[in-house]
Design a protein around this motif. Structure first.
Motif, PDB file in Angstrom:
ATOM      1  N   ALA A 107       0.805  -1.227   0.000  1.00 35.69           N
ATOM      2  CA  ALA A 107       0.000   0.000   0.000  1.00 35.69           C
ATOM      3  C   ALA A 107       0.835   1.274   0.000  1.00 35.69           C
ATOM      4  O   ALA A 107       0.322   2.355  -0.276  1.00 35.69           O
ATOM      5  CB  ALA A 107      -0.933  -0.004   1.212  1.00 35.69           C
ATOM      6  N   ASN A 108       2.126   1.171   0.333  1.00 38.54           N
ATOM      7  CA  ASN A 108       3.032   2.327   0.360  1.00 38.54           C
ATOM      8  C   ASN A 108       2.533   3.442   1.290  1.00 38.54           C
ATOM      9  O   ASN A 108       2.685   4.629   1.007  1.00 38.54           O
ATOM     10  CB  ASN A 108       3.269   2.876  -1.051  1.00 38.54           C
ATOM     11  N   ALA A 109       1.922   3.041   2.410  1.00 38.05           N
ATOM     12  CA  ALA A 109       1.406   4.011   3.378  1.00 38.05           C
ATOM     13  C   ALA A 109       2.552   4.643   4.169  1.00 38.05           C
ATOM     14  O   ALA A 109       3.700   4.199   4.099  1.00 38.05           O
ATOM     15  CB  ALA A 109       0.432   3.313   4.327  1.00 38.05           C
ATOM     16  N   GLU A 110       2.239   5.666   4.913  1.00 34.16           N
ATOM     17  CA  GLU A 110       3.220   6.324   5.760  1.00 34.16           C
ATOM     18  C   GLU A 110       3.580   5.421   6.946  1.00 34.16           C
ATOM     19  O   GLU A 110       2.793   4.585   7.369  1.00 34.16           O
ATOM     20  CB  GLU A 110       2.674   7.665   6.275  1.00 34.16           C
ATOM     21  N   MET A 111       4.771   5.644   7.501  1.00 34.12           N
ATOM     22  CA  MET A 111       5.221   4.848   8.646  1.00 34.12           C
ATOM     23  C   MET A 111       4.296   5.014   9.848  1.00 34.12           C
ATOM     24  O   MET A 111       4.200   4.118  10.686  1.00 34.12           O
ATOM     25  CB  MET A 111       6.651   5.233   9.026  1.00 34.12           C
ATOM     26  N   SER A 112       3.609   6.124   9.925  1.00 36.47           N
ATOM     27  CA  SER A 112       2.681   6.355  11.034  1.00 36.47           C
ATOM     28  C   SER A 112       1.588   5.289  11.092  1.00 36.47           C
ATOM     29  O   SER A 112       1.029   5.018  12.159  1.00 36.47           O
ATOM     30  CB  SER A 112       2.038   7.744  10.918  1.00 36.47           C
ATOM     31  N   GLU A 113       1.319   4.634   9.959  1.00 36.88           N
ATOM     32  CA  GLU A 113       0.286   3.596   9.907  1.00 36.88           C
ATOM     33  C   GLU A 113       0.656   2.349  10.720  1.00 36.88           C
ATOM     34  O   GLU A 113      -0.220   1.617  11.156  1.00 36.88           O
ATOM     35  CB  GLU A 113       0.013   3.190   8.459  1.00 36.88           C
ATOM     36  N   ILE A 114       1.947   2.126  10.903  1.00 40.11           N
ATOM     37  CA  ILE A 114       2.383   0.938  11.662  1.00 40.11           C
ATOM     38  C   ILE A 114       3.143   1.317  12.934  1.00 40.11           C
ATOM     39  O   ILE A 114       3.653   0.444  13.638  1.00 40.11           O
ATOM     40  CB  ILE A 114       3.243  -0.008  10.795  1.00 40.11           C
ATOM     41  N   GLU A 115       3.220   2.586  13.210  1.00 40.51           N
ATOM     42  CA  GLU A 115       4.024   3.060  14.335  1.00 40.51           C
ATOM     43  C   GLU A 115       3.652   2.382  15.654  1.00 40.51           C
ATOM     44  O   GLU A 115       4.527   1.981  16.428  1.00 40.51           O
ATOM     45  CB  GLU A 115       3.882   4.574  14.460  1.00 40.51           C
ATOM     46  N   ALA A 116       2.366   2.254  15.924  1.00 42.46           N
ATOM     47  CA  ALA A 116       1.933   1.656  17.192  1.00 42.46           C
ATOM     48  C   ALA A 116       2.445   0.221  17.334  1.00 42.46           C
ATOM     49  O   ALA A 116       2.714  -0.241  18.449  1.00 42.46           O
ATOM     50  CB  ALA A 116       0.413   1.685  17.291  1.00 42.46           C
ATOM     51  N   ASN A 117       2.595  -0.479  16.226  1.00 38.14           N
ATOM     52  CA  ASN A 117       3.048  -1.873  16.257  1.00 38.14           C
ATOM     53  C   ASN A 117       4.545  -2.022  16.507  1.00 38.14           C
ATOM     54  O   ASN A 117       4.981  -3.005  17.117  1.00 38.14           O
ATOM     55  CB  ASN A 117       2.689  -2.580  14.948  1.00 38.14           C
ATOM     56  N   ILE A 118       5.339  -1.076  16.009  1.00 41.23           N
ATOM     57  CA  ILE A 118       6.796  -1.242  16.101  1.00 41.23           C
ATOM     58  C   ILE A 118       7.461  -0.320  17.117  1.00 41.23           C
ATOM     59  O   ILE A 118       8.612  -0.546  17.487  1.00 41.23           O
ATOM     60  CB  ILE A 118       7.478  -1.082  14.719  1.00 41.23           C
ATOM     61  N   LEU A 119       6.749   0.694  17.596  1.00 36.56           N
ATOM     62  CA  LEU A 119       7.367   1.640  18.529  1.00 36.56           C
ATOM     63  C   LEU A 119       7.844   0.975  19.826  1.00 36.56           C
ATOM     64  O   LEU A 119       8.924   1.334  20.328  1.00 36.56           O
ATOM     65  CB  LEU A 119       6.418   2.797  18.826  1.00 36.56           C
ATOM     66  N   PRO A 120       7.123   0.003  20.400  1.00 37.68           N
ATOM     67  CA  PRO A 120       7.661  -0.659  21.595  1.00 37.68           C
ATOM     68  C   PRO A 120       9.011  -1.329  21.341  1.00 37.68           C
ATOM     69  O   PRO A 120       9.913  -1.267  22.191  1.00 37.68           O
ATOM     70  CB  PRO A 120       6.578  -1.687  21.948  1.00 37.68           C
ATOM     71  N   SER A 121       9.180  -1.941  20.169  1.00 39.36           N
ATOM     72  CA  SER A 121      10.468  -2.569  19.831  1.00 39.36           C
ATOM     73  C   SER A 121      11.556  -1.518  19.638  1.00 39.36           C
ATOM     74  O   SER A 121      12.707  -1.726  20.038  1.00 39.36           O
ATOM     75  CB  SER A 121      10.336  -3.409  18.561  1.00 39.36           C
ATOM     76  N   VAL A 122      11.199  -0.406  19.021  1.00 43.59           N
ATOM     77  CA  VAL A 122      12.162   0.686  18.836  1.00 43.59           C
ATOM     78  C   VAL A 122      12.622   1.211  20.192  1.00 43.59           C
ATOM     79  O   VAL A 122      13.823   1.417  20.429  1.00 43.59           O
ATOM     80  CB  VAL A 122      11.551   1.821  17.984  1.00 43.59           C
TER      81      VAL A 122
END
Length: 197
Positions: free
Chosen positions: A164-179
């Motif tokens: 879909a080439n969406a912005e990173m904000s679309e998955i931020e909630a999923n990966i921010l804890p790992s970051v």
């Protein structure tokens, strides 16, 4: 009067050099988030494309003798500026890109006793590349941190041009804890190894 200590410096290294790479989007997002989360570290984005490194062709690692190629020396001097590293990598055939492996081989003493974190992306989150990269960093006398970031599966296809080439904000909630976990590990090890060096 004591001189204030500067923050440790961390390189966020883009490990792919392909024209069609996806790395720029997550790397730039990571730089922004890292500056927000880890205010006690200074971050800089380093793109392998800017260095045009030849394939490693030295007599030996610069651990044993100075490198002859000026481009390799420029790369070594840049890597020497940093106290730790985050490698942003895809997975190519169950490993890291040749460009990243070559860049790691082109330096030697610059990596020693410094921490390495990994941010992987791809259909399986570059999981095999991350593990391979950790093995390489151990051999380079680096300190690989446990926490890593993996953009995989539906998250990868949501933000990738292959999907879909969406912005990173679309998955931020999923990966921010790992970051956040990765940056916490990296901060601790960066400060510990810098003090020990």
């Amino acid at each position: 009067m004591t001189t204030p200590q500067s923050n440790p410096k961390i390189a966020i290294i883009i490990g792919s050099t392909r024209d069609a790479r996806f790395a720029d989007k997550p790397a730039n997002w990571l730089l922004e988030k890292a500056k927000e989360i880890s205010t006690d570290l200074d971050f800089e984005l380093v793109d392998l494309k800017d260095y045009a490194l030849p394939m490693f062709n030295e007599m030996a690692s610069n651990l044993w003798m100075p490198s002859a190629d000026a481009k390799a020396v420029t790369w070594q001097e840049k890597m020497a500026e940093f106290d730790g590293y985050i490698f942003v990598t895809p997975e190519y055939n169950s490993s890291i890109p040749a460009s990243l492996k070559n860049a790691l081989d082109q330096a030697g003493k610059e990596w020693v006793r410094k921490p390495a974190a990994v941010f992987g992306y791809g259909s399986v989150g570059a999981a095999r590349a991350v593990e391979h990269l950790r093995a390489v960093t151990i051999n380079l006398s680096m300190v690989p941190v446990r926490a890593a970031v993996y953009i995989s599966g539906s998250d990868f296809f949501k933000v990738s041009p292959l999907g879909a080439n969406a912005e990173m904000s679309e998955i931020e909630a999923n990966i921010l804890p790992s970051v956040t976990a990765m940056l916490g590990d990296l901060a601790w090890w960066t400060k510990a190894t810098k003090a020990a060096r």
